[in-house]
Each structure stands twice: as structure tokens, then as C-alpha cells.
Design a protein around this motif. Sequence first.
Motif, PDB file in Angstrom:
ATOM      1  N   GLY A 140      -5.589 -11.289   9.796  1.00 56.13           N
ATOM      2  CA  GLY A 140      -4.573 -10.400   9.247  1.00 56.13           C
ATOM      3  C   GLY A 140      -5.010  -8.954   9.307  1.00 56.13           C
ATOM      4  O   GLY A 140      -6.149  -8.645   9.667  1.00 56.13           O
ATOM      5  N   ILE A 141      -4.065  -8.078   8.974  1.00 55.57           N
ATOM      6  CA  ILE A 141      -4.317  -6.637   8.996  1.00 55.57           C
ATOM      7  C   ILE A 141      -3.709  -5.989   7.761  1.00 55.57           C
ATOM      8  O   ILE A 141      -2.745  -6.494   7.191  1.00 55.57           O
ATOM      9  N   PRO A 142      -4.256  -4.845   7.327  1.00 52.52           N
ATOM     10  CA  PRO A 142      -3.635  -4.105   6.230  1.00 52.52           C
ATOM     11  C   PRO A 142      -2.203  -3.712   6.621  1.00 52.52           C
ATOM     12  O   PRO A 142      -1.937  -3.372   7.772  1.00 52.52           O
ATOM     13  N   ASP A 143      -1.309  -3.769   5.672  1.00 48.10           N
ATOM     14  CA  ASP A 143       0.087  -3.407   5.911  1.00 48.10           C
ATOM     15  C   ASP A 143       0.369  -2.086   5.192  1.00 48.10           C
ATOM     16  O   ASP A 143       0.460  -2.036   3.970  1.00 48.10           O
ATOM     17  N   LEU A 144       0.502  -1.018   5.968  1.00 50.44           N
ATOM     18  CA  LEU A 144       0.710   0.322   5.410  1.00 50.44           C
ATOM     19  C   LEU A 144       2.166   0.769   5.477  1.00 50.44           C
ATOM     20  O   LEU A 144       2.486   1.894   5.099  1.00 50.44           O
ATOM     21  N   GLU A 145       3.033  -0.102   5.952  1.00 51.84           N
ATOM     22  CA  GLU A 145       4.442   0.257   6.141  1.00 51.84           C
ATOM     23  C   GLU A 145       5.089   0.768   4.853  1.00 51.84           C
ATOM     24  O   GLU A 145       5.843   1.737   4.870  1.00 51.84           O
ATOM     25  N   GLY A 146       4.779   0.151   3.734  1.00 52.53           N
ATOM     26  CA  GLY A 146       5.372   0.526   2.455  1.00 52.53           C
ATOM     27  C   GLY A 146       5.013   1.925   1.973  1.00 52.53           C
ATOM     28  O   GLY A 146       5.687   2.468   1.097  1.00 52.53           O
ATOM     29  N   ILE A 147       3.966   2.518   2.552  1.00 46.59           N
ATOM     30  CA  ILE A 147       3.583   3.880   2.162  1.00 46.59           C
ATOM     31  C   ILE A 147       3.806   4.866   3.305  1.00 46.59           C
ATOM     32  O   ILE A 147       3.323   6.000   3.262  1.00 46.59           O
ATOM     33  N   GLY A 148       4.524   4.421   4.324  1.00 46.72           N
ATOM     34  CA  GLY A 148       4.856   5.313   5.427  1.00 46.72           C
ATOM     35  C   GLY A 148       3.696   5.677   6.331  1.00 46.72           C
ATOM     36  O   GLY A 148       3.735   6.679   7.034  1.00 46.72           O
ATOM     37  N   GLN A 149       2.667   4.858   6.324  1.00 48.70           N
ATOM     38  CA  GLN A 149       1.491   5.087   7.172  1.00 48.70           C
ATOM     39  C   GLN A 149       1.475   4.063   8.297  1.00 48.70           C
ATOM     40  O   GLN A 149       2.096   2.999   8.200  1.00 48.70           O
ATOM     41  N   GLU A 150       0.728   4.368   9.328  1.00 46.00           N
ATOM     42  CA  GLU A 150       0.563   3.451  10.452  1.00 46.00           C
ATOM     43  C   GLU A 150      -0.916   3.142  10.616  1.00 46.00           C
ATOM     44  O   GLU A 150      -1.744   4.049  10.711  1.00 46.00           O
ATOM     45  N   LEU A 151      -1.239   1.863  10.652  1.00 47.46           N
ATOM     46  CA  LEU A 151      -2.618   1.420  10.839  1.00 47.46           C
ATOM     47  C   LEU A 151      -3.060   1.696  12.274  1.00 47.46           C
ATOM     48  O   LEU A 151      -2.316   1.455  13.215  1.00 47.46           O
TER      49      LEU A 151
END
Length: 153
Positions: A50-61
Motif C-alpha cells: 500500500g501507499i500513503p493516500d494524500l488525496e484528502g489533503i490535496g497533496q500528491e505522493l
Amino acid sequence: MAGVAPELLSGQAEGYAGDVSVEEAWRVLKEDPAAKLIDVRTKAEWTFVGIPDLEGIGQELMCLEWQMAPTMQVNPDFTEALSGALKEAGQDVNLFFLCRSGARSRAAAEAMTKAGFTACHNVAGGFEGDLDEARHRGRKNGWKAADLPWRQS
């Protein structure tokens, strides 16, 4: 100077800005839109763990292997590739490096500091964290144990 100053974990860091907790990396990523999270694990880890999900804070991994499976040889293009990808961001942006438990990410933070980036942080505990008493990861510390957003890729 980087936008939001992260609170460092205690201890002396040599060759990079210092270690931060997963919670502190998350806080800064939420507050500083210029900050970047760079996952330096292998493609297999991104796919199967898996990977961190930054979508909810408007960031892109950002994902870039520090070491490449199956040999685990250090990626000879890492510094050049990441420097190119960060060209627009500037050399003083907060960079948070994440791996499974914090060793590869520390090496990546040191390499990018040598390349001229001034705010390279190691995310202590990494994505899966240290082994617990049952020799399982993801329960003791790290991104998953802190219940931060993540997803299967």
C-alpha cells in the motif's frame, strides 16, 4: 526557508534536517501545500503493501525507489531524477522521505541534502514501522499504525 517548520524528534541528525514522526509529517503536509512526501520503497512494496493516500489533503505522493528489487542496489538515478521532479518546488521546500521503517528514507534524505536541498526529513517509523512482539509490522509504529490515510495501489 521551508514554509512550515516541522517539529523534529529528539536526537542529533547528521547529513539531513532530522527525523519527524509520521503524525508530524502529516501535519506539515496538511498545512504546507509546497511540502512533498516521497515514498522511496520498491514498486513491489507500493503495489502489495500500500501507499500513503494524500488525496484528502490535496497533496500528491511522489514515488521513487531508493533501492531497486530484487538486488536492492541503490538507484543510481535517484538524486538526478528527484532533483528534476522538484525543480519547480525549489531547494528549501520541506521534503519528507518515507520507506518501510526509516532506514532507506534516511539515506535518501542524506543524498538529497548533499544535492543541495535544505529541508530533507526522514519519517521515523516509515510506512509499516518496526516489528512487534509477534514479528508483524504495521501495528507498533509507522504510518499504518498511526491510522493515517493509505490505500492499496
